[in-house]
Scaffold this active site. Sequence first.
Site, mmCIF file in Angstrom:
data_model
loop_
_atom_site.group_PDB
_atom_site.id
_atom_site.type_symbol
_atom_site.label_atom_id
_atom_site.label_comp_id
_atom_site.label_asym_id
_atom_site.label_seq_id
_atom_site.Cartn_x
_atom_site.Cartn_y
_atom_site.Cartn_z
ATOM 1 N N SER B 152 0.835 -1.202 0.000
ATOM 2 C CA SER B 152 0.000 0.000 0.000
ATOM 3 C C SER B 152 0.875 1.260 0.000
ATOM 4 C CB SER B 152 -0.927 -0.062 1.223
ATOM 5 O OG SER B 152 -1.914 0.905 1.159
ATOM 6 N N ASP B 316 -8.961 -6.606 -4.289
ATOM 7 C CA ASP B 316 -8.555 -5.299 -3.759
ATOM 8 C C ASP B 316 -9.144 -4.206 -4.658
ATOM 9 O OD1 ASP B 316 -7.306 -3.007 -2.849
ATOM 10 O OD2 ASP B 316 -5.282 -3.853 -2.856
ATOM 11 N N HIS B 349 -8.014 -5.233 0.016
ATOM 12 C CA HIS B 349 -6.718 -4.574 0.184
ATOM 13 C C HIS B 349 -5.929 -5.173 1.349
ATOM 14 C CE1 HIS B 349 -3.753 -1.497 -0.277
ATOM 15 N NE2 HIS B 349 -4.011 -0.919 0.870
#
Lengths: 198, 378
Positions: B152, B316, B349
């Site tokens: 991320s 995600d 995610h």
Amino acid sequence: MISHSYQIPDWIAKNSRVLDLGCGDGRLLAQLVETHAIDALGLELDPDKIAACLDLGLSVVQQDLNRGLSNFNDQQFDTVIMTQTLQAIRRPDLALSEMLRVGREAIVTFPNFAYIRNRIQLGLAGHMPVNPQLPNPWYDTPNIHLSTFRDFEELCQTLSIRILDKDTSNLSGKRTWLGTVWPNLFGEVAVYRLTKES
Amino acid sequence: MAASLGVVTPELIPFETPLALERGGSLPRYDLMVETYGTLNAKKSNAVLVCHALSGDHHAAGYHESESNKPGWWNHYIGPGKCIDTDRFFVVSLNNLGGCSGSTGPLSTDPETGKAYGPSFPEVTVLDWVHAQARLADHLGVEKFAAIVGGSLGGMQALQWSITYPERVGAAAIIAAAPRLTAQNIAFNEVARQAIMRDPNFFDGNYADHDVIPASGVGLARMVGHITYLSDVSMGEKFGRSLPRADRDAEGVNFAVEQYLRYQGEQFSGRFDANTYILMTRALDYFDPTLNESIPLPQVLSTTACKFLVLSFTTDWRFSPSRSEEIVDALIQAGKPVSYTRLESAHGHDAFLIPDATYERIFKAFMDRVHQDLGGNA
């Protein structure tokens, strides 16, 4: 497991950039890195095979060949290889054109459907061939676009693709005497080196 | 899987040289809260930098105080014999500047005023973090990292490293990231910020002066964020339409998922500083190595000199696979060595934090090769 055909390394220049479409466990690319110091990239769908490529230190990108090569630049590679995969692609004609857009040369191998064993199984026994070359039954096979030496050469002509070299091998990747003399009848694997007609 | 790192101890490292910041201003001095795992080899070539995401910190692996506590946020992937193998690598993990877990940030004292920075803490960016991390590397005697890894926002740091300090990165693993946020992604961050700013206890960020925290706003920000980190599938599997648990506060709650989100929000607002949350989301929003597409991404990446591993997860939607593939395609076009897999996962995610056999197999294969390329044994 079909071994790659013996001719391929002879058609690769040292230190060249090579893209292998459907690179599997990366055996061919790893060998070429070792012997030809190539700059290698593989495309593969299966995560387990991707991991096997990473074990060999190769760069490999997960990509579905049916979605084309639009993320590649023109003439980015010296050679684009596709071994025993063309017959499993939805549009072999588009794949060939794309290979010669991103690469200067292409090396393609595929099972020759006109191989004598297939002719016997289809022509005499009246069955779709099932054998070591084409191990899957017709209703569940990845091989959806089978062709022969002759068919393939006709397609090349249509696409203005020039055949630089043509050869054959058996499933172990070795030369056979009969196959060399009469490829469309005795060649199990068709092996071509191609470029775009200038 | 392999053994745990056991109890680990963070260290606060002071830096007395001023750091000029990308968006203006500077920090006259700062501290970084750092954890390291494993041993730096004699050649100092086996260091791996782990970069944290929005709400992460330096505590990436092992346990604080005792093994009965919660382990670090990436404990499954860092440790002896694990993907980032601490028997081989010297792992460095830090709380980034502007954080609220010990590194200099809004909660720290501004040396010029003698008061906590609060909302006056300067805006920091991914590039600022990378510069600060480079100084940390200097401090540790690490000239070049064997690998820099992150998920991320952490993946964005790894990407920025490969661009800013190409000679100091051997390999970069960029997981569930993007080359820059989309409008939709920025929009989610803005909702989170607004939730905080509209809390009556926010006081323009000066809540410390009033001895309160904007707990409701931070909690709400977390709830929104949390939904976007999960997937429809994983929420369906975890909660479905089931009713609240009887052993937890269920007042005014109709479904288990509501109870869960409230609990997550409350937990988070108790540990995370509101000004840091705003600062971290802004850093995410502003990250854009293409400088608003003034330089095409392949060109931005043309000076990188490391091997890349890019990973994404099928469900995600906050950092979707197609965003990771933008990085992959740019690296391909720049002629850089890149490997990529879109991993099957139901976890959205958050999948980058969660154990998964294929993810581990591929990540470990890449890291093992990084180790092998250092001259170590496989």
